[in-house]
Design an enzyme around this catalytic site. Structure first.
Site, PDB file in Angstrom:
ATOM      1  N   HIS A 190      -5.126 -55.936 -26.104  1.00  0.00           N
ATOM      2  CA  HIS A 190      -3.954 -55.467 -26.307  1.00  0.00           C
ATOM      3  C   HIS A 190      -3.008 -56.613 -26.202  1.00  0.00           C
ATOM      4  CE1 HIS A 190      -2.341 -53.467 -22.286  1.00  0.00           C
ATOM      5  NE2 HIS A 190      -2.790 -54.584 -22.231  1.00  0.00           N
ATOM      6  N   CYS A 225       1.060 -60.434 -19.607  1.00  0.00           N
ATOM      7  CA  CYS A 225       0.643 -59.285 -20.780  1.00  0.00           C
ATOM      8  C   CYS A 225       1.214 -59.369 -21.685  1.00  0.00           C
ATOM      9  CB  CYS A 225       1.013 -57.916 -19.900  1.00  0.00           C
ATOM     10  SG  CYS A 225      -0.162 -57.758 -18.510  1.00  0.00           S
ATOM     11  N   HIS A 227      -4.922 -60.133 -24.643  1.00  0.00           N
ATOM     12  CA  HIS A 227      -6.014 -60.185 -23.599  1.00  0.00           C
ATOM     13  C   HIS A 227      -6.842 -58.617 -23.442  1.00  0.00           C
ATOM     14  CE1 HIS A 227      -2.325 -58.048 -21.934  1.00  0.00           C
ATOM     15  NE2 HIS A 227      -3.435 -57.392 -21.171  1.00  0.00           N
ATOM     16  N   HIS A 233      -9.218 -55.541 -21.765  1.00  0.00           N
ATOM     17  CA  HIS A 233      -9.541 -54.739 -20.319  1.00  0.00           C
ATOM     18  C   HIS A 233     -10.580 -53.882 -20.702  1.00  0.00           C
ATOM     19  CE1 HIS A 233      -5.688 -55.366 -18.579  1.00  0.00           C
ATOM     20  NE2 HIS A 233      -4.977 -55.156 -19.416  1.00  0.00           N
ATOM     21  N   ASP A 268     -12.746 -48.263 -28.791  1.00  0.00           N
ATOM     22  CA  ASP A 268     -13.716 -49.620 -28.200  1.00  0.00           C
ATOM     23  C   ASP A 268     -13.876 -50.622 -29.227  1.00  0.00           C
ATOM     24  OD1 ASP A 268     -15.625 -50.191 -26.005  1.00  0.00           O
ATOM     25  OD2 ASP A 268     -17.205 -49.403 -27.296  1.00  0.00           O
ATOM     26  N   HIS A 269     -13.788 -51.760 -28.521  1.00  0.00           N
ATOM     27  CA  HIS A 269     -14.088 -53.082 -29.193  1.00  0.00           C
ATOM     28  C   HIS A 269     -12.953 -53.488 -30.252  1.00  0.00           C
ATOM     29  CE1 HIS A 269     -17.777 -53.104 -26.594  1.00  0.00           C
ATOM     30  NE2 HIS A 269     -17.714 -54.433 -26.968  1.00  0.00           N
ATOM     31  N   GLU A 302      -6.764 -49.026 -16.126  1.00  0.00           N
ATOM     32  CA  GLU A 302      -6.719 -50.177 -16.798  1.00  0.00           C
ATOM     33  C   GLU A 302      -7.475 -51.517 -16.055  1.00  0.00           C
ATOM     34  OE1 GLU A 302      -3.272 -52.031 -19.274  1.00  0.00           O
ATOM     35  OE2 GLU A 302      -3.042 -52.676 -17.220  1.00  0.00           O
TER      36      GLU A 302
HETATM   37 NI    NI Z   1      -2.964 -55.560 -20.341  1.00  0.00          NI
END
Ligand code: NI
Length: 138
Positions: A16, A35, A41, A43, A81-82, A126
Site C-alpha cells: 500500500h 509510508c 511498501h 506489510h 492477499d498479495h 500492521e
Molecule cells: Ni504501511
C-alpha cells in the site's frame, strides 16, 4: 448461559501507500513520511475477528470457526492477499489504506455475512507493534 468471545486469526500480505491526492506532495511527505513512498511498501498483516455469543447447547459452539474462516477468506483475504490495497481491491477504492480505514472497511465487508454470534471486534496488526481495533461504533 454465559457469554463467550470467540476469535479467528488470519494473515495476509499486501502493498500500500498512504497518500491523500487532495493534498500537495509536500504535505503528503510531511504527514506520511516513508509510508508515502511512491513505489509502495508491504506489510505482513494479521487480522483477528471476534464474535460474541452464548454456546449453542446442541453443539457447544458460539460460532462454527470453519464458517467464520470461510467468511474472512472470501470477503477479505481473497480480495487483499498479495494485492496492492490502493489499486487492486474493489471495496477500498478511494480510501487511504491506513490501518484505521482498513479495519472499518473489513468490518463492512464481513458483518452482513455473520449470522452465528455477534461480530464485536476486528483487530488489524500492521506490524507486531502497531495494532488498531474497530468495534463497530460510529
Ligand atoms: Ni504501511
Amino acid at each position: 448461559m454465559p457469554t463467550v468471545y470467540v476469535t479467528r486469526r488470519a494473515h495476509f500480505n499486501a502493498a500500500h501507500r498512504l497518500h491523500n491526492p487532495a493534498k500537495s506532495d509536500e504535505w503528503n511527505v510531511l504527514t506520511f513520511g516513508k509510508c508515502n513512498s511512491p513505489n509502495w511498501h508491504g506489510h505482513n498483516y494479521q487480522i483477528e475477528v471476534t464474535v460474541e455469543g452464548k454456546p449453542n447447547p446442541e453443539t457447544g459452539y458460539v460460532v462454527d470457526l470453519g464458517a467464520l474462516h470461510r467468511i474472512i477468506d472470501t470477503y477479505i483475504l481473497e480480495k487483499c492477499d498479495h494485492k496492492n490495497l490502493n489499486l487492486d481491491v474493489d471495496f477500498l477504492q478511494g480510501i487511504i489504506p491506513s490501518s484505521e480505514n482498513l479495519v472499518i472497511a473489513f468490518w463492512n465487508q464481513i458483518a452482513p455475512h455473520i449470522h452465528e454470534g455477534k461480530l464485536v471486534s476486528i483487530k488489524l496488526f500492521e506490524t507486531a507493534r502497531n495494532v488498531v481495533e474497530y468495534r463497530g461504533n460510529e
